[in-house]
Design a protein around this motif. Structure first.
Motif, PDB file in Angstrom:
ATOM      1  N   ASP A 187       0.857  -1.179   0.000  1.00  0.00           N
ATOM      2  CA  ASP A 187       0.000   0.000   0.000  1.00  0.00           C
ATOM      3  C   ASP A 187       0.898   1.236   0.000  1.00  0.00           C
ATOM      4  O   ASP A 187       1.557   1.543   0.992  1.00  0.00           O
ATOM      5  CB  ASP A 187      -0.896  -0.025   1.242  1.00  0.00           C
ATOM      6  CG  ASP A 187      -1.914   1.103   1.250  1.00  0.00           C
ATOM      7  OD1 ASP A 187      -2.038   1.798   0.217  1.00  0.00           O
ATOM      8  OD2 ASP A 187      -2.585   1.288   2.282  1.00  0.00           O
ATOM      9  N   LEU A 188       0.948   1.950  -1.130  1.00  0.00           N
ATOM     10  CA  LEU A 188       1.844   3.092  -1.274  1.00  0.00           C
ATOM     11  C   LEU A 188       1.274   4.313  -0.556  1.00  0.00           C
ATOM     12  O   LEU A 188       0.159   4.753  -0.832  1.00  0.00           O
ATOM     13  CB  LEU A 188       2.057   3.407  -2.753  1.00  0.00           C
ATOM     14  CG  LEU A 188       3.148   4.436  -3.077  1.00  0.00           C
ATOM     15  CD1 LEU A 188       4.517   3.932  -2.612  1.00  0.00           C
ATOM     16  CD2 LEU A 188       3.177   4.741  -4.561  1.00  0.00           C
ATOM     17  N   ARG A 189       2.054   4.865   0.372  1.00  0.00           N
ATOM     18  CA  ARG A 189       1.627   6.017   1.179  1.00  0.00           C
ATOM     19  C   ARG A 189       2.737   7.059   1.223  1.00  0.00           C
ATOM     20  O   ARG A 189       3.903   6.763   0.968  1.00  0.00           O
ATOM     21  CB  ARG A 189       1.300   5.567   2.608  1.00  0.00           C
ATOM     22  CG  ARG A 189       0.171   4.563   2.702  1.00  0.00           C
ATOM     23  CD  ARG A 189      -1.168   5.243   2.734  1.00  0.00           C
ATOM     24  NE  ARG A 189      -2.279   4.297   2.609  1.00  0.00           N
ATOM     25  CZ  ARG A 189      -3.542   4.608   2.867  1.00  0.00           C
ATOM     26  NH1 ARG A 189      -3.846   5.835   3.295  1.00  0.00           N
ATOM     27  NH2 ARG A 189      -4.502   3.725   2.701  1.00  0.00           N
ATOM     28  N   CYS A 246       6.118   2.122   0.886  1.00  0.00           N
ATOM     29  CA  CYS A 246       5.117   1.133   0.501  1.00  0.00           C
ATOM     30  C   CYS A 246       4.959   0.141   1.655  1.00  0.00           C
ATOM     31  O   CYS A 246       5.895  -0.595   2.001  1.00  0.00           O
ATOM     32  CB  CYS A 246       5.548   0.406  -0.777  1.00  0.00           C
ATOM     33  SG  CYS A 246       4.180  -0.014  -1.877  1.00  0.00           S
ATOM     34  N   ILE A 247       3.772   0.116   2.263  1.00  0.00           N
ATOM     35  CA  ILE A 247       3.519  -0.705   3.446  1.00  0.00           C
ATOM     36  C   ILE A 247       2.902  -2.033   3.019  1.00  0.00           C
ATOM     37  O   ILE A 247       1.918  -2.048   2.276  1.00  0.00           O
ATOM     38  CB  ILE A 247       2.564   0.013   4.414  1.00  0.00           C
ATOM     39  CG1 ILE A 247       3.065   1.431   4.704  1.00  0.00           C
ATOM     40  CG2 ILE A 247       2.412  -0.776   5.700  1.00  0.00           C
ATOM     41  CD1 ILE A 247       2.099   2.263   5.523  1.00  0.00           C
ATOM     42  N   PRO A 248       3.445  -3.168   3.460  1.00  0.00           N
ATOM     43  CA  PRO A 248       2.857  -4.462   3.095  1.00  0.00           C
ATOM     44  C   PRO A 248       1.378  -4.536   3.484  1.00  0.00           C
ATOM     45  O   PRO A 248       0.970  -4.010   4.524  1.00  0.00           O
ATOM     46  CB  PRO A 248       3.698  -5.468   3.890  1.00  0.00           C
ATOM     47  CG  PRO A 248       5.007  -4.773   4.108  1.00  0.00           C
ATOM     48  CD  PRO A 248       4.670  -3.314   4.263  1.00  0.00           C
ATOM     49  N   HIS A 249       0.581  -5.172   2.655  1.00  0.00           N
ATOM     50  CA  HIS A 249      -0.859  -5.229   2.886  1.00  0.00           C
ATOM     51  C   HIS A 249      -1.215  -5.839   4.244  1.00  0.00           C
ATOM     52  O   HIS A 249      -2.201  -5.444   4.864  1.00  0.00           O
ATOM     53  CB  HIS A 249      -1.523  -6.045   1.774  1.00  0.00           C
ATOM     54  CG  HIS A 249      -1.515  -5.363   0.445  1.00  0.00           C
ATOM     55  ND1 HIS A 249      -2.082  -4.126   0.244  1.00  0.00           N
ATOM     56  CD2 HIS A 249      -1.000  -5.741  -0.752  1.00  0.00           C
ATOM     57  CE1 HIS A 249      -1.932  -3.768  -1.021  1.00  0.00           C
ATOM     58  NE2 HIS A 249      -1.275  -4.722  -1.650  1.00  0.00           N
ATOM     59  N   LEU A 250      -0.421  -6.808   4.695  1.00  0.00           N
ATOM     60  CA  LEU A 250      -0.740  -7.489   5.948  1.00  0.00           C
ATOM     61  C   LEU A 250      -0.787  -6.529   7.124  1.00  0.00           C
ATOM     62  O   LEU A 250      -1.630  -6.668   8.014  1.00  0.00           O
ATOM     63  CB  LEU A 250       0.294  -8.598   6.211  1.00  0.00           C
ATOM     64  CG  LEU A 250       0.110  -9.400   7.500  1.00  0.00           C
ATOM     65  CD1 LEU A 250      -1.182 -10.207   7.445  1.00  0.00           C
ATOM     66  CD2 LEU A 250       1.307 -10.318   7.731  1.00  0.00           C
ATOM     67  N   ALA A 267      -0.784  -0.236  10.585  1.00  0.00           N
ATOM     68  CA  ALA A 267       0.256   0.792  10.562  1.00  0.00           C
ATOM     69  C   ALA A 267      -0.339   2.177  10.358  1.00  0.00           C
ATOM     70  O   ALA A 267       0.064   3.150  11.008  1.00  0.00           O
ATOM     71  CB  ALA A 267       1.266   0.476   9.460  1.00  0.00           C
ATOM     72  N   ILE A 268      -1.316   2.283   9.466  1.00  0.00           N
ATOM     73  CA  ILE A 268      -1.934   3.584   9.198  1.00  0.00           C
ATOM     74  C   ILE A 268      -2.706   4.070  10.418  1.00  0.00           C
ATOM     75  O   ILE A 268      -2.618   5.243  10.813  1.00  0.00           O
ATOM     76  CB  ILE A 268      -2.857   3.479   7.972  1.00  0.00           C
ATOM     77  CG1 ILE A 268      -2.022   3.166   6.717  1.00  0.00           C
ATOM     78  CG2 ILE A 268      -3.651   4.763   7.775  1.00  0.00           C
ATOM     79  CD1 ILE A 268      -2.851   2.814   5.514  1.00  0.00           C
ATOM     80  N   LEU A 307      -0.832   9.521   6.956  1.00  0.00           N
ATOM     81  CA  LEU A 307      -0.248   8.782   5.845  1.00  0.00           C
ATOM     82  C   LEU A 307      -1.252   8.773   4.703  1.00  0.00           C
ATOM     83  O   LEU A 307      -2.281   8.106   4.763  1.00  0.00           O
ATOM     84  CB  LEU A 307       0.107   7.357   6.277  1.00  0.00           C
ATOM     85  CG  LEU A 307       1.047   7.248   7.492  1.00  0.00           C
ATOM     86  CD1 LEU A 307       1.395   5.803   7.774  1.00  0.00           C
ATOM     87  CD2 LEU A 307       2.304   8.077   7.273  1.00  0.00           C
ATOM     88  N   ILE A 308      -0.944   9.513   3.650  1.00  0.00           N
ATOM     89  CA  ILE A 308      -1.867   9.727   2.542  1.00  0.00           C
ATOM     90  C   ILE A 308      -1.598   8.701   1.452  1.00  0.00           C
ATOM     91  O   ILE A 308      -0.447   8.417   1.116  1.00  0.00           O
ATOM     92  CB  ILE A 308      -1.715  11.152   1.978  1.00  0.00           C
ATOM     93  CG1 ILE A 308      -1.870  12.175   3.107  1.00  0.00           C
ATOM     94  CG2 ILE A 308      -2.726  11.419   0.869  1.00  0.00           C
ATOM     95  CD1 ILE A 308      -1.491  13.581   2.706  1.00  0.00           C
ATOM     96  N   LYS A 309      -2.648   8.144   0.888  1.00  0.00           N
ATOM     97  CA  LYS A 309      -2.497   7.156  -0.165  1.00  0.00           C
ATOM     98  C   LYS A 309      -2.052   7.833  -1.456  1.00  0.00           C
ATOM     99  O   LYS A 309      -2.596   8.864  -1.853  1.00  0.00           O
ATOM    100  CB  LYS A 309      -3.813   6.418  -0.409  1.00  0.00           C
ATOM    101  CG  LYS A 309      -3.700   5.208  -1.342  1.00  0.00           C
ATOM    102  CD  LYS A 309      -5.016   4.476  -1.433  1.00  0.00           C
ATOM    103  CE  LYS A 309      -4.888   3.214  -2.264  1.00  0.00           C
ATOM    104  NZ  LYS A 309      -3.976   2.234  -1.651  1.00  0.00           N
ATOM    105  N   GLY A 310      -1.049   7.269  -2.121  1.00  0.00           N
ATOM    106  CA  GLY A 310      -0.571   7.822  -3.377  1.00  0.00           C
ATOM    107  C   GLY A 310       0.930   8.036  -3.372  1.00  0.00           C
ATOM    108  O   GLY A 310       1.658   7.494  -2.535  1.00  0.00           O
ATOM    109  N   ARG A 311       1.382   8.841  -4.314  1.00  0.00           N
ATOM    110  CA  ARG A 311       2.809   9.097  -4.497  1.00  0.00           C
ATOM    111  C   ARG A 311       3.141  10.569  -4.258  1.00  0.00           C
ATOM    112  O   ARG A 311       2.302  11.440  -4.472  1.00  0.00           O
ATOM    113  CB  ARG A 311       3.245   8.701  -5.908  1.00  0.00           C
ATOM    114  CG  ARG A 311       3.091   7.234  -6.223  1.00  0.00           C
ATOM    115  CD  ARG A 311       3.461   6.948  -7.673  1.00  0.00           C
ATOM    116  NE  ARG A 311       2.561   7.597  -8.611  1.00  0.00           N
ATOM    117  CZ  ARG A 311       2.647   7.457  -9.929  1.00  0.00           C
ATOM    118  NH1 ARG A 311       3.611   6.714 -10.446  1.00  0.00           N
ATOM    119  NH2 ARG A 311       1.786   8.061 -10.724  1.00  0.00           N
TER     120      ARG A 311
END
Length: 745
Positions: A625-627, A682-686, A691-692, A703-707
């Motif tokens: 999950d890219l943050r 990039c945070i592992p999905h598990l 984490a967020i 922690l905002i989703k995206g790049r």
């Protein structure tokens, strides 16, 4: 030592303001390739591994030598190389491209490192990783004097034996270096490209050549090496030696090039040796060199999707052969060892006793395949495809794939359903290959459980092979199309398919007034939750759509025709589901079946006009999950994730801004304005949800989703890698907003 603990990009940004001058060694300017783009290859996206040199054995030694006067040299270069390679193999399970470079002694050992890497990653005859090699000023010539009197001190035989080179046979050959290169290149893949760089005049190479030829041996301890080296750089009488060195070097290189078409040379006109990170070729050769090197470093598609397609076709063909054989053998269930024409009775009895376990297994497998031909064919095809992937790709860290399977990149190469690749790259085959794909061993076991407890009896319940195949096609094609339209990322389809078929089976049993399905309902519910929320690469969109489609198939598309009144009790004996099937054959409702086909066509049309997230064109990002965090959150983030154990770098930079950024990355407090800085990870999905939530609740981080690039932070500055328990590493990329140019300039 100042650089230990720092990332490549940190070192590079600490050097660039000083003109790449190495603090304390201004005559030895260096370059960090991680900031360069050579040809079409952007090394800023690569991981950089640096192997220092202090063993005086061109990295191939395995001895400790006492040369007198308390001068003890640990010629342990081979140990250092193997230690680094073991770390590499442990942390990079499935790389796509490895670029090898080295200077002088570091360039000399590149053939050996290449062969060790090639053997590890390219298993089962398949080229799984591209390896590009550029050797800058290697100690290519080894005079006979050195080979006979000094070379054995290093004890290089151990590491040379690992690459299959016969050291004892060729250790005194005057063409020893050429033979080692020829040996390695013959063992390697001719698609891996090589390059050799040299200057027309190289005083350092000349110095070593003369030493190794024994020219200064008679000077003994009175000779001053530094004095001799300075003399060679001046107006000495070394012209003849230069000519001899150049002639032998070019002759050897041209001989190797004539035998192997995947190696080329590049000559820099002038005097010089080499420095770190191809510094001189990049700065002196300019565009001409980058064009030459760009062809060597150019990334190849070594994991061609066609390989996965071929394996998919092989697996399905094996399943098809099993189905055809089982279909024709449906009424031939008995196996006889002998008809008595050649063996007497006692011999036949003994033979049967010895072969009984084998015969029982054959009869069981044959009976299973004959009774459930489609299920047996699917089990065979899925198992061949899955285990071939596991053997080929191996396992990634369990945090990245808790189902115990390969990486996101490996799953992509085997045809996982990725809407971005399906639509933007026209890889529609993923709608089919993903149905034989399990994300890991745990999901494979889930599929096998469903096949045994639900799909196997469902095939017997339907009885008609064509109808059963139609049900399968409706579920797997419909659910994959729904995911292609509404999903992002990547998802296997095998779990969704078997859960959808299990839904059909449970509902059909219920319509036949069978009350023993509660256990199956609980089991399927548990599998659904586990696959959706614990195991990544199994999208809840795909799984839920498969279950819904299965529900519609069982209630609308499928109908049960009763030829005679259903009596669940005959003479006090409960009629089994198999007996029920004889009086309740399952039929397909033609009208609703036609509607299902039309609906699938509509889904195909809708999917063709959809624009999924282009981020997932890079398969790596489907596994996490890219943050990003920006502004004042960076200060908290740095102090949270940075460790005090990391060593400080004396940054040779006039940029106060960059110095403050580096200090913040180490957790040091300063008054730096973070508004122009963005950190991306990039945070592992598990662990993503936890984490967020924890970052927001505990540390106050948003922690905002995206790049970062999507928010205008388009200048890549540095990377950091933090190591945690169980050898897990976490990467953070730092970006800043590009400085606005002055209106006048």
């Amino acid at each position: 030592n100042d650089y230990i603990g720092r990332s490549c990009t940190e070192i590079n940004y600490g050097l660039e303001e000083g003109g790449n001058a190495n603090d304390g060694y201004e005559d030895f300017p260096i370059n960090m390739l991680c900031a360069d783009t050579i040809g079409d290859t952007d090394f800023s996206s690569y991981n950089t591994i640096i192997i220092p040199y202090c063993t005086q054995d061109v990295h191939i030694g395995d001895s400790v030598m006492n040369y007198g006067d308390d001068m003890v040299i640990n010629h342990k270069g081979a140990h250092n190389i193997m230690s680094v390679l073991r770390w590499l193999f442990r942390n990079f399970k499935s790389p796509r491209h490895i670029a090898l470079t080295g200077c002088s002694a570091g360039a000399t050992t590149l053939p050996i490192i290449y062969d060790l890497i090639r053997k590890h990653y390219n298993r089962i005859g398949r080229r799984r990783v591209q390896i590009s090699v550029v050797a800058d000023s290697p100690v290519y010539l080894t005079p006979l004097f050195f080979l006979k009197s000094k070379f054995a001190n290093w004890k290089p035989s151990r590491i040379l034996s690992k690459v299959g080179f016969n050291y004892n046979r060729w250790k005194y050959a005057d063409d020893y270096p050429m033979r080692t290169w020829d040996h390695i290149l013959r063992r390697g893949n001719n698609k891996d490209l090589w390059g050799v760089i040299m200057h027309t005049e190289d005083p350092v190479a000349l110095m070593y050549y003369e030493y190794m030829s024994g020219k200064y041996e008679e000077e003994g301890e009175d000779g001053d090496r530094r004095r001799r080296y300075r003399r060679q750089l001046g107006e000495g009488d070394e012209g003849d030696d230069y000519e001899e060195l150049w002639s032998e070097f070019m002759s050897s290189v041209e001989t190797v090039k004539s035998k192997h078409k995947n190696i080329d040379s590049y000559v820099l006109d002038g005097e010089g040796h080499c420095s770190f990170g191809l510094y001189y070729p990049i700065n002196e050769g300019g565009e001409d060199f980058t064009e030459w090197a760009g062809l060597i470093f150019q990334e190849q598609n070594v994991r061609s999707n066609s390989s996965a397609v071929r394996l998919f076709l092989l697996s399905t063909t094996l399943g098809l052969f099993l189905f055809v054989g089982a279909y024709h053998a449906r009424h031939k269930r008995e196996i006889e060892l002998d008809d008595g024409g050649f063996l007497d009775e006692d011999t036949r009895i003994k033979a049967r006793e010895r072969l009984r376990p084998f015969l029982v297994s054959c009869v069981s497998c044959s009976s299973f395949a004959a009774t459930y031909p489609i299920t047996a064919a699917y089990i065979l095809a899925l198992s061949v495809y899955f285990w071939a992937m596991i053997v080929s790709e191996g396992f990634v860290h369990p945090i990245n794939n808790p189902s115990l399977g390969p990486s996101a990149v490996s799953l992509s190469s085997f045809g996982i359903n990725n809407p971005s690749l399906t639509l933007y790259r026209s890889q529609s085959y993923r709608l089919f290959t993903s149905n034989l794909l399990c994300s890991g061993i745990f999901t494979y076991l889930i599929v096998m459980q469903c096949l045994w407890y639900c799909i196997r009896p469902l095939e017997r319940l339907v009885r008609n092979n064509v109808n059963f195949m139609l049900i399968n096609v409706i579920i797997f094609l419909g659910s994959n199309l729904v995911y292609t339209i509404w999903g992002n990322g990547a998802s296997c389809s095998s779990v969704g398919l078997v859960l959808g078929l299990s839904t059909v089976y449970i509902l059909l049993r219920g319509r036949m007034e069978d009350s023993s399905s509660m256990g199956l309902i609980v089991l399927i519910f548990f599998f659904t939750l586990t696959a959706c929320f614990i195991f990544p690469f199994n999208s809840w969109i795909l799984i839920l759509s498969a279950i819904i489609i299965g529900f519609l198939v069982a209630t609308v598309v499928v109908k049960i025709q009763t030829k005679e009144p259903l009596n669940m009790q005959e003479d006090g004996i409960l009629v089994s589901p198999a007996a029920v099937m004889q009086v309740n054959p399952v039929k397909m409702n033609i009208n609703t079946l036609t509607g299902a086909v039309v609906l699938i066509l509509v889904l195909i049309i809708i999917s063709m006009i959809r624009l999924p997230n282009q981020l997932y064109l890079e398969p790596y990002y489907t596994g996490c999950d890219l943050r990003f965090a920006a502004g004042e959150d960076i200060a908290n983030l740095a102090s949270t994730y940075a460790g005090n154990y990391r060593r400080q770098l004396i940054i040779n930079s006039s940029s106060t801004e960059k110095q403050q950024i580096y200090r913040s990355l180490e957790g040091e407090e300063n008054d730096f304005d973070y508004d122009d800085i963005c950190a991306q990870f990039c945070i592992p999905h598990l662990v993503s949800r936890g984490a967020i939530y924890g970052a927001q609740r505990i540390f106050g981080l948003s922690l905002i989703k995206g790049r970062c690039e999507d928010r205008g932070y388009d200048r890549h500055m540095a990377d950091k890698t933090f190591n945690y328990i169980f050898d897990y590493s976490f990467d953070v990329e730092i970006f800043s907003q590009a400085e606005e140019e002055d209106d006048e300039g």
